[in-house]
Design a protein around this motif. Structure first.
Motif, PDB file in Angstrom:
ATOM      1  N   ALA A 286      -2.742  38.143 -20.247  1.00  0.00           N
ATOM      2  CA  ALA A 286      -2.517  36.721 -19.918  1.00  0.00           C
ATOM      3  C   ALA A 286      -1.864  36.603 -18.534  1.00  0.00           C
ATOM      4  O   ALA A 286      -2.170  35.678 -17.773  1.00  0.00           O
ATOM      5  N   ASP A 287      -0.993  37.560 -18.194  1.00  0.00           N
ATOM      6  CA  ASP A 287      -0.406  37.551 -16.834  1.00  0.00           C
ATOM      7  C   ASP A 287      -1.505  37.743 -15.786  1.00  0.00           C
ATOM      8  O   ASP A 287      -1.483  37.127 -14.718  1.00  0.00           O
ATOM      9  N   ALA A 288      -2.444  38.636 -16.112  1.00  0.00           N
ATOM     10  CA  ALA A 288      -3.547  38.888 -15.169  1.00  0.00           C
ATOM     11  C   ALA A 288      -4.396  37.628 -14.981  1.00  0.00           C
ATOM     12  O   ALA A 288      -4.890  37.358 -13.882  1.00  0.00           O
ATOM     13  N   VAL A 289      -4.562  36.853 -16.051  1.00  0.00           N
ATOM     14  CA  VAL A 289      -5.343  35.607 -15.952  1.00  0.00           C
ATOM     15  C   VAL A 289      -4.685  34.693 -14.915  1.00  0.00           C
ATOM     16  O   VAL A 289      -5.347  34.164 -14.016  1.00  0.00           O
ATOM     17  N   ARG A 290      -3.379  34.548 -15.031  1.00  0.00           N
ATOM     18  CA  ARG A 290      -2.645  33.688 -14.095  1.00  0.00           C
ATOM     19  C   ARG A 290      -2.851  34.176 -12.652  1.00  0.00           C
ATOM     20  O   ARG A 290      -3.192  33.417 -11.756  1.00  0.00           O
ATOM     21  N   ARG A 291      -2.690  35.504 -12.477  1.00  0.00           N
ATOM     22  CA  ARG A 291      -2.813  36.118 -11.154  1.00  0.00           C
ATOM     23  C   ARG A 291      -4.215  35.931 -10.567  1.00  0.00           C
ATOM     24  O   ARG A 291      -4.391  35.588  -9.400  1.00  0.00           O
ATOM     25  N   VAL A 292      -5.207  36.136 -11.412  1.00  0.00           N
ATOM     26  CA  VAL A 292      -6.589  36.093 -10.921  1.00  0.00           C
ATOM     27  C   VAL A 292      -7.023  34.660 -10.608  1.00  0.00           C
ATOM     28  O   VAL A 292      -7.739  34.421  -9.630  1.00  0.00           O
TER      29      VAL A 292
ATOM     30  N   VAL B  36     -21.081  43.699 -11.543  1.00  0.00           N
ATOM     31  CA  VAL B  36     -20.149  44.675 -10.967  1.00  0.00           C
ATOM     32  C   VAL B  36     -19.221  45.149 -12.087  1.00  0.00           C
ATOM     33  O   VAL B  36     -18.535  44.340 -12.722  1.00  0.00           O
ATOM     34  N   PHE B  37     -19.277  46.447 -12.354  1.00  0.00           N
ATOM     35  CA  PHE B  37     -18.425  47.026 -13.391  1.00  0.00           C
ATOM     36  C   PHE B  37     -17.293  47.788 -12.720  1.00  0.00           C
ATOM     37  O   PHE B  37     -17.536  48.608 -11.832  1.00  0.00           O
ATOM     38  N   VAL B  38     -16.069  47.499 -13.136  1.00  0.00           N
ATOM     39  CA  VAL B  38     -14.941  48.205 -12.528  1.00  0.00           C
ATOM     40  C   VAL B  38     -14.150  48.928 -13.618  1.00  0.00           C
ATOM     41  O   VAL B  38     -14.069  48.456 -14.748  1.00  0.00           O
ATOM     42  N   ASP B  39     -13.578  50.063 -13.256  1.00  0.00           N
ATOM     43  CA  ASP B  39     -12.852  50.862 -14.245  1.00  0.00           C
ATOM     44  C   ASP B  39     -11.467  50.300 -14.587  1.00  0.00           C
ATOM     45  O   ASP B  39     -10.919  50.583 -15.644  1.00  0.00           O
ATOM     46  N   THR B  40     -10.915  49.527 -13.679  1.00  0.00           N
ATOM     47  CA  THR B  40      -9.578  48.962 -13.903  1.00  0.00           C
ATOM     48  C   THR B  40      -9.506  48.230 -15.241  1.00  0.00           C
ATOM     49  O   THR B  40     -10.425  47.489 -15.600  1.00  0.00           O
ATOM     50  N   LEU B  41      -8.414  48.442 -15.979  1.00  0.00           N
ATOM     51  CA  LEU B  41      -8.213  47.712 -17.230  1.00  0.00           C
ATOM     52  C   LEU B  41      -7.726  46.300 -16.887  1.00  0.00           C
ATOM     53  O   LEU B  41      -6.998  46.115 -15.903  1.00  0.00           O
ATOM     54  N   TRP B  42      -8.123  45.322 -17.698  1.00  0.00           N
ATOM     55  CA  TRP B  42      -7.834  43.929 -17.344  1.00  0.00           C
ATOM     56  C   TRP B  42      -6.363  43.658 -16.995  1.00  0.00           C
ATOM     57  O   TRP B  42      -6.074  43.001 -15.993  1.00  0.00           O
ATOM     58  N   PRO B  43      -5.377  44.182 -17.736  1.00  0.00           N
ATOM     59  CA  PRO B  43      -3.984  43.865 -17.374  1.00  0.00           C
ATOM     60  C   PRO B  43      -3.602  44.340 -15.964  1.00  0.00           C
ATOM     61  O   PRO B  43      -2.635  43.845 -15.383  1.00  0.00           O
ATOM     62  N   ASP B  44      -4.347  45.302 -15.405  1.00  0.00           N
ATOM     63  CA  ASP B  44      -4.043  45.801 -14.055  1.00  0.00           C
ATOM     64  C   ASP B  44      -4.860  45.097 -12.975  1.00  0.00           C
ATOM     65  O   ASP B  44      -4.710  45.380 -11.792  1.00  0.00           O
ATOM     66  N   PHE B  45      -5.746  44.203 -13.372  1.00  0.00           N
ATOM     67  CA  PHE B  45      -6.673  43.577 -12.421  1.00  0.00           C
ATOM     68  C   PHE B  45      -5.959  42.482 -11.632  1.00  0.00           C
ATOM     69  O   PHE B  45      -5.145  41.740 -12.170  1.00  0.00           O
ATOM     70  N   GLY B  46      -6.246  42.417 -10.349  1.00  0.00           N
ATOM     71  CA  GLY B  46      -5.593  41.392  -9.523  1.00  0.00           C
ATOM     72  C   GLY B  46      -6.504  40.938  -8.398  1.00  0.00           C
ATOM     73  O   GLY B  46      -7.692  41.295  -8.346  1.00  0.00           O
ATOM     74  N   LYS B  47      -5.921  40.178  -7.487  1.00  0.00           N
ATOM     75  CA  LYS B  47      -6.683  39.581  -6.388  1.00  0.00           C
ATOM     76  C   LYS B  47      -7.425  40.643  -5.573  1.00  0.00           C
ATOM     77  O   LYS B  47      -8.574  40.442  -5.167  1.00  0.00           O
ATOM     78  N   GLU B  48      -6.766  41.799  -5.335  1.00  0.00           N
ATOM     79  CA  GLU B  48      -7.416  42.809  -4.482  1.00  0.00           C
ATOM     80  C   GLU B  48      -8.653  43.399  -5.180  1.00  0.00           C
ATOM     81  O   GLU B  48      -9.657  43.700  -4.527  1.00  0.00           O
ATOM     82  N   HIS B  49      -8.625  43.491  -6.508  1.00  0.00           N
ATOM     83  CA  HIS B  49      -9.806  43.969  -7.239  1.00  0.00           C
ATOM     84  C   HIS B  49     -10.937  42.946  -7.139  1.00  0.00           C
ATOM     85  O   HIS B  49     -12.105  43.291  -7.012  1.00  0.00           O
ATOM     86  N   LEU B  50     -10.536  41.691  -7.214  1.00  0.00           N
ATOM     87  CA  LEU B  50     -11.508  40.603  -7.099  1.00  0.00           C
ATOM     88  C   LEU B  50     -12.164  40.659  -5.707  1.00  0.00           C
ATOM     89  O   LEU B  50     -13.386  40.549  -5.567  1.00  0.00           O
ATOM     90  N   GLU B  51     -11.338  40.877  -4.702  1.00  0.00           N
ATOM     91  CA  GLU B  51     -11.873  40.947  -3.330  1.00  0.00           C
ATOM     92  C   GLU B  51     -12.834  42.120  -3.170  1.00  0.00           C
ATOM     93  O   GLU B  51     -13.873  41.997  -2.512  1.00  0.00           O
ATOM     94  N   ARG B  52     -12.500  43.228  -3.809  1.00  0.00           N
ATOM     95  CA  ARG B  52     -13.386  44.399  -3.730  1.00  0.00           C
ATOM     96  C   ARG B  52     -14.734  44.108  -4.402  1.00  0.00           C
ATOM     97  O   ARG B  52     -15.784  44.468  -3.894  1.00  0.00           O
ATOM     98  N   ALA B  53     -14.688  43.437  -5.539  1.00  0.00           N
ATOM     99  CA  ALA B  53     -15.936  43.102  -6.258  1.00  0.00           C
ATOM    100  C   ALA B  53     -16.779  42.136  -5.426  1.00  0.00           C
ATOM    101  O   ALA B  53     -18.012  42.232  -5.387  1.00  0.00           O
ATOM    102  N   ILE B  54     -16.103  41.224  -4.737  1.00  0.00           N
ATOM    103  CA  ILE B  54     -16.822  40.263  -3.891  1.00  0.00           C
ATOM    104  C   ILE B  54     -17.471  40.985  -2.707  1.00  0.00           C
ATOM    105  O   ILE B  54     -18.613  40.690  -2.333  1.00  0.00           O
TER     106      ILE B  54
END
Ligand code: IPE
Ligand code: IPE
Ligand code: MG
Length: 246
Positions: free
Chosen positions: A45-51, A213-231
């Motif tokens: 849920a914290d990751a949701v807020r961050r993302v 785009v499939f990423v290995d990061t687990l959702w609680p560790d996902f953040g803006k920089e992962h989103l930028e990489r996927a983009i």
């Protein structure tokens, strides 16, 4: 007031215009730390807020998050109840920040099986944020694509049987108008976290041409920089839509 035309936006957001995310890996995140699964969902849920914040910063116009599937009821009753509790908490506590940040919230899924107070909170959140325009945030709760497609088919069949619609008039746009995502553009980028490479009954119709785009990061560790990489990965792809490309 000047009547000169406004200059064109010098830097229109180049896309993706709609990012959908299958938020996966909360349980494994917790397990790796010897914690109960609910701890992973809390960090999720914290990751949701961050993302959501990150997506708004980046300028993504539409973000859709898969939070609970029609199949997730099959989990142990305690986990389902923890997830519903977190959802309740989220809707009540995050609404103000979402609203302040100009997010328009929409919940996609079958509400019939949700508790009455959650349905009420969902309706309140949607009503309160309806006029916001910074980012559209769709959260899929009790969502299943097959269920959605079946319901759309049944509704169209009823209209045909009642003589309100001719079968030959059922085209893609008529069909789409019966889906829970009616009025929403299709996702052009679908991200799944946690290393799993499957769709799990998410937006089957709508993701017909999404880049995956499939990423290995687990959702609680996902953040803006992962989103930028996927983009960045999305922007490297050549989208062909059945054609021959450039
Ligand atoms: C995603 O994490 C959250 C939901 C599906 C509700 P999971 O709970 O599926 O985590 P894993 O896949 O067991 O690690
Ligand atoms: C998909 O994740 C559903 C959500 C993220 C809400 P699951 O963890 O439920 O999917 P499977 O069971 O691994 O396919
Ligand atoms: Mg999972």
């Amino acid at each position: 007031m000047s009547t000169a035309p406004l200059p064109a936006n010098p830097d229109p957001f180049p896309g993706p215009q709609h990012v959908a995310i299958i938020m996966d890996g909360n349980g494994r995140w917790a397990k790796a730390r010897g914690l109960p699964r609910v701890a992973g969902h809390r960090r999720g849920a914290d990751a949701v807020r961050r993302v959501i914040r990150g997506a708004a910063d980046i300028g993504i116009p539409v973000l859709t998050l898969f939070a609970f599937s029609t199949e997730n009821w099959a989990r142990p009753a305690e986990e389902v109840s923890d997830l519903m509790g977190l959802l309740r908490h989220y809707l009540r506590n995050e609404l103000e920040e979402l609203h302040r940040n100009g997010a328009r919230l929409r919940v996609i899924g079958d509400r019939e099986r949700l508790a009455a107070d959650i349905v009420r909170d969902i309706t309140d959140a949607e009503t309160r944020t309806r006029a916001n325009a910074a980012i559209d945030v769709n959260i899929c709760i009790n969502y299943g694509a097959r269920d959605e497609i079946l319901r759309a088919s049944r509704s169209l069949a009823r209209k045909v049987a009642a003589g309100e619609l001719a079968a030959k008039d059922i085209d893609e746009s008529r069909f789409e108008s019966e889906l829970l995502t009616a009025g929403l553009r299709d996702p052009d980028l679908l991200i799944r976290t946690s290393g799993e490479q499957r769709i799990s009954n998410f937006l089957l119709w709508q993701c017909a041409y999404a880049e995956l785009v499939f990423v290995d990061t687990l959702w609680p560790d996902f953040g803006k920089e992962h989103l930028e990489r996927a983009i960045a990965e999305f922007r490297r792809r050549e989208r062909r839509y059945g054609g021959v490309g450039s």
